[in-house]
Scaffold this motif. Structure first.
Motif, PDB file in Angstrom:
ATOM      1  N   PRO A 120       0.810  -1.222   0.000  1.00  0.00           N
ATOM      2  CA  PRO A 120       0.000   0.000   0.000  1.00  0.00           C
ATOM      3  C   PRO A 120       0.847   1.278   0.000  1.00  0.00           C
ATOM      4  O   PRO A 120       0.575   2.242   0.719  1.00  0.00           O
ATOM      5  N   LEU A 121       1.896   1.266  -0.814  1.00  0.00           N
ATOM      6  CA  LEU A 121       2.760   2.429  -1.041  1.00  0.00           C
ATOM      7  C   LEU A 121       2.880   2.563  -2.551  1.00  0.00           C
ATOM      8  O   LEU A 121       3.386   1.663  -3.223  1.00  0.00           O
ATOM      9  N   SER A 122       2.394   3.666  -3.091  1.00  0.00           N
ATOM     10  CA  SER A 122       2.331   3.789  -4.540  1.00  0.00           C
ATOM     11  C   SER A 122       2.785   5.166  -5.005  1.00  0.00           C
ATOM     12  O   SER A 122       3.077   6.057  -4.203  1.00  0.00           O
ATOM     13  N   VAL A 123       2.811   5.302  -6.332  1.00  0.00           N
ATOM     14  CA  VAL A 123       3.149   6.577  -6.951  1.00  0.00           C
ATOM     15  C   VAL A 123       2.016   7.022  -7.859  1.00  0.00           C
ATOM     16  O   VAL A 123       1.239   6.207  -8.353  1.00  0.00           O
ATOM     17  N   LEU A 124       1.950   8.324  -8.033  1.00  0.00           N
ATOM     18  CA  LEU A 124       1.098   8.966  -9.026  1.00  0.00           C
ATOM     19  C   LEU A 124       2.042   9.841  -9.834  1.00  0.00           C
ATOM     20  O   LEU A 124       2.780  10.644  -9.257  1.00  0.00           O
ATOM     21  N   VAL A 125       2.082   9.647 -11.151  1.00  0.00           N
ATOM     22  CA  VAL A 125       2.966  10.433 -12.010  1.00  0.00           C
ATOM     23  C   VAL A 125       2.124  11.205 -13.011  1.00  0.00           C
ATOM     24  O   VAL A 125       1.469  10.609 -13.872  1.00  0.00           O
ATOM     25  N   VAL A 126       2.130  12.529 -12.883  1.00  0.00           N
ATOM     26  CA  VAL A 126       1.430  13.397 -13.816  1.00  0.00           C
ATOM     27  C   VAL A 126       2.396  13.683 -14.967  1.00  0.00           C
ATOM     28  O   VAL A 126       3.375  14.403 -14.797  1.00  0.00           O
ATOM     29  N   ILE A 127       2.125  13.074 -16.123  1.00  0.00           N
ATOM     30  CA  ILE A 127       2.963  13.253 -17.306  1.00  0.00           C
ATOM     31  C   ILE A 127       2.376  14.418 -18.100  1.00  0.00           C
ATOM     32  O   ILE A 127       1.176  14.430 -18.401  1.00  0.00           O
ATOM     33  N   HIS A 128       3.235  15.380 -18.431  1.00  0.00           N
ATOM     34  CA  HIS A 128       2.745  16.586 -19.100  1.00  0.00           C
ATOM     35  C   HIS A 128       3.812  17.178 -20.015  1.00  0.00           C
ATOM     36  O   HIS A 128       5.006  16.881 -19.886  1.00  0.00           O
ATOM     37  N   THR A 129       3.361  18.011 -20.921  1.00  0.00           N
ATOM     38  CA  THR A 129       4.258  18.733 -21.818  1.00  0.00           C
ATOM     39  C   THR A 129       4.597  20.083 -21.186  1.00  0.00           C
ATOM     40  O   THR A 129       3.932  20.514 -20.227  1.00  0.00           O
ATOM     41  N   PRO A 130       5.590  20.790 -21.723  1.00  0.00           N
ATOM     42  CA  PRO A 130       5.876  22.142 -21.225  1.00  0.00           C
ATOM     43  C   PRO A 130       4.674  23.086 -21.379  1.00  0.00           C
ATOM     44  O   PRO A 130       4.548  24.063 -20.644  1.00  0.00           O
ATOM     45  N   GLN A 131       3.780  22.788 -22.325  1.00  0.00           N
ATOM     46  CA  GLN A 131       2.580  23.603 -22.542  1.00  0.00           C
ATOM     47  C   GLN A 131       1.438  23.213 -21.601  1.00  0.00           C
ATOM     48  O   GLN A 131       0.333  23.730 -21.701  1.00  0.00           O
ATOM     49  N   LEU A 132       1.692  22.268 -20.698  1.00  0.00           N
ATOM     50  CA  LEU A 132       0.740  21.792 -19.681  1.00  0.00           C
ATOM     51  C   LEU A 132      -0.387  20.934 -20.248  1.00  0.00           C
ATOM     52  O   LEU A 132      -1.475  20.867 -19.670  1.00  0.00           O
ATOM     53  N   TRP A 140     -10.395   7.407 -16.392  1.00  0.00           N
ATOM     54  CA  TRP A 140      -9.192   8.040 -16.909  1.00  0.00           C
ATOM     55  C   TRP A 140      -8.321   8.479 -15.741  1.00  0.00           C
ATOM     56  O   TRP A 140      -8.832   8.980 -14.738  1.00  0.00           O
ATOM     57  N   GLN A 141      -7.011   8.296 -15.911  1.00  0.00           N
ATOM     58  CA  GLN A 141      -6.100   8.615 -14.812  1.00  0.00           C
ATOM     59  C   GLN A 141      -4.702   8.878 -15.345  1.00  0.00           C
ATOM     60  O   GLN A 141      -4.405   8.603 -16.504  1.00  0.00           O
ATOM     61  N   SER A 142      -3.851   9.388 -14.465  1.00  0.00           N
ATOM     62  CA  SER A 142      -2.424   9.480 -14.734  1.00  0.00           C
ATOM     63  C   SER A 142      -1.811   8.120 -14.428  1.00  0.00           C
ATOM     64  O   SER A 142      -2.499   7.198 -13.978  1.00  0.00           O
ATOM     65  N   VAL A 143      -0.518   7.988 -14.636  1.00  0.00           N
ATOM     66  CA  VAL A 143       0.178   6.742 -14.312  1.00  0.00           C
ATOM     67  C   VAL A 143       0.176   6.554 -12.797  1.00  0.00           C
ATOM     68  O   VAL A 143       0.457   7.493 -12.043  1.00  0.00           O
ATOM     69  N   THR A 144      -0.163   5.350 -12.364  1.00  0.00           N
ATOM     70  CA  THR A 144      -0.115   4.998 -10.941  1.00  0.00           C
ATOM     71  C   THR A 144       0.465   3.597 -10.813  1.00  0.00           C
ATOM     72  O   THR A 144       0.439   2.819 -11.772  1.00  0.00           O
ATOM     73  N   GLY A 145       0.941   3.285  -9.642  1.00  0.00           N
ATOM     74  CA  GLY A 145       1.421   1.933  -9.413  1.00  0.00           C
ATOM     75  C   GLY A 145       2.079   1.793  -8.061  1.00  0.00           C
ATOM     76  O   GLY A 145       2.581   2.767  -7.502  1.00  0.00           O
ATOM     77  N   SER A 146       2.073   0.573  -7.565  1.00  0.00           N
ATOM     78  CA  SER A 146       2.621   0.272  -6.242  1.00  0.00           C
ATOM     79  C   SER A 146       4.081  -0.144  -6.327  1.00  0.00           C
ATOM     80  O   SER A 146       4.554  -0.636  -7.346  1.00  0.00           O
ATOM     81  N   LYS A 147       4.743   0.032  -5.200  1.00  0.00           N
ATOM     82  CA  LYS A 147       6.116  -0.454  -5.082  1.00  0.00           C
ATOM     83  C   LYS A 147       6.123  -1.966  -5.255  1.00  0.00           C
ATOM     84  O   LYS A 147       5.182  -2.651  -4.852  1.00  0.00           O
ATOM     85  N   ASP A 148       7.206  -2.485  -5.830  1.00  0.00           N
ATOM     86  CA  ASP A 148       7.384  -3.933  -5.922  1.00  0.00           C
ATOM     87  C   ASP A 148       7.927  -4.507  -4.624  1.00  0.00           C
ATOM     88  O   ASP A 148       7.693  -5.666  -4.305  1.00  0.00           O
ATOM     89  N   ARG A 149       8.700  -3.689  -3.906  1.00  0.00           N
ATOM     90  CA  ARG A 149       9.289  -4.068  -2.612  1.00  0.00           C
ATOM     91  C   ARG A 149       9.184  -2.864  -1.682  1.00  0.00           C
ATOM     92  O   ARG A 149       9.237  -1.720  -2.140  1.00  0.00           O
ATOM     93  N   GLU A 150       9.074  -3.119  -0.402  1.00  0.00           N
ATOM     94  CA  GLU A 150       8.974  -2.026   0.573  1.00  0.00           C
ATOM     95  C   GLU A 150      10.139  -1.053   0.451  1.00  0.00           C
ATOM     96  O   GLU A 150       9.972   0.152   0.611  1.00  0.00           O
ATOM     97  N   ASP A 151      11.364  -1.577   0.182  1.00  0.00           N
ATOM     98  CA  ASP A 151      12.547  -0.716   0.154  1.00  0.00           C
ATOM     99  C   ASP A 151      12.828  -0.118  -1.226  1.00  0.00           C
ATOM    100  O   ASP A 151      13.834   0.569  -1.411  1.00  0.00           O
ATOM    101  N   GLU A 152      11.954  -0.346  -2.201  1.00  0.00           N
ATOM    102  CA  GLU A 152      12.138   0.247  -3.518  1.00  0.00           C
ATOM    103  C   GLU A 152      11.931   1.763  -3.406  1.00  0.00           C
ATOM    104  O   GLU A 152      10.904   2.209  -2.886  1.00  0.00           O
TER     105      GLU A 152
END
Length: 148
Positions: free
Chosen positions: A8-20, A34-46
């Motif tokens: 239950p530790l994940s990332v959200l990555v907002v991918i965008h251009t310089p023009q937003l 619809w969403q931005s890129v998301t995903g959980s860690k593969d290992r706790e220490d990642e």
């Protein structure tokens, strides 16, 4: 083969251009989500940065080295949607999500992982925020101009 429980530790990555313009991807398991890129860690220490780069590559085919990945030093803590609880260990009901931005050139090619996503679109940041199904994702997109 049984899959391990998601961490239950994940990332959200907002991918965008310089023009937003913001990249949104449509979930294969939830059409219309619809969403931005998301995903959980593969290992706790990642490290979160490694998780972010891996998830961006897996979900969009974009190499973070082709852009500029920025740690926004923001975290969201939220209740896991009930339809996804089975992916986590018993008793796990909340997730901690670390937020990043990734600036890429306009016209960056996108190659979706068809097991995870069915379509993508580039939208202006305000339209992207309105299109997201996740409130934390929409909020992150609305903050995009602050991180440019």
């Amino acid at each position: 083969m049984t899959r391990p429980f998601k961490i239950p530790l994940s990332v959200l990555v907002v991918i965008h251009t310089p023009q937003l313009d913001v990249l949104l991807i449509n979930r294969a398991d939830s059409p219309g989500h619809w969403q931005s890129v998301t995903g959980s860690k593969d290992r706790e220490d990642e490290p979160f940065e490694k998780t972010a780069a891996r998830e961006v590559m897996e979900e969009t085919g974009i190499d973070c080295a082709a852009g500029r990945l920025v740690d926004w030093n923001l975290e969201n803590v939220y209740d896991i949607y009930p339809n996804y609880l089975h992916r986590y260990a018993p008793g796990v009901v909340r997730n901690r999500e670390h937020v990043f931005g990734l600036t890429v050139p306009a016209g960056t090619p996108v190659t979706l992982n068809p097991r995870e996503h069915t379509a993508y679109q580039w939208l202006t940041w305000r339209k992207a925020a309105d299109t997201c199904f996740s409130p934390s994702n929409a909020e992150a997109i609305l903050m995009l101009p602050e991180f440019i």
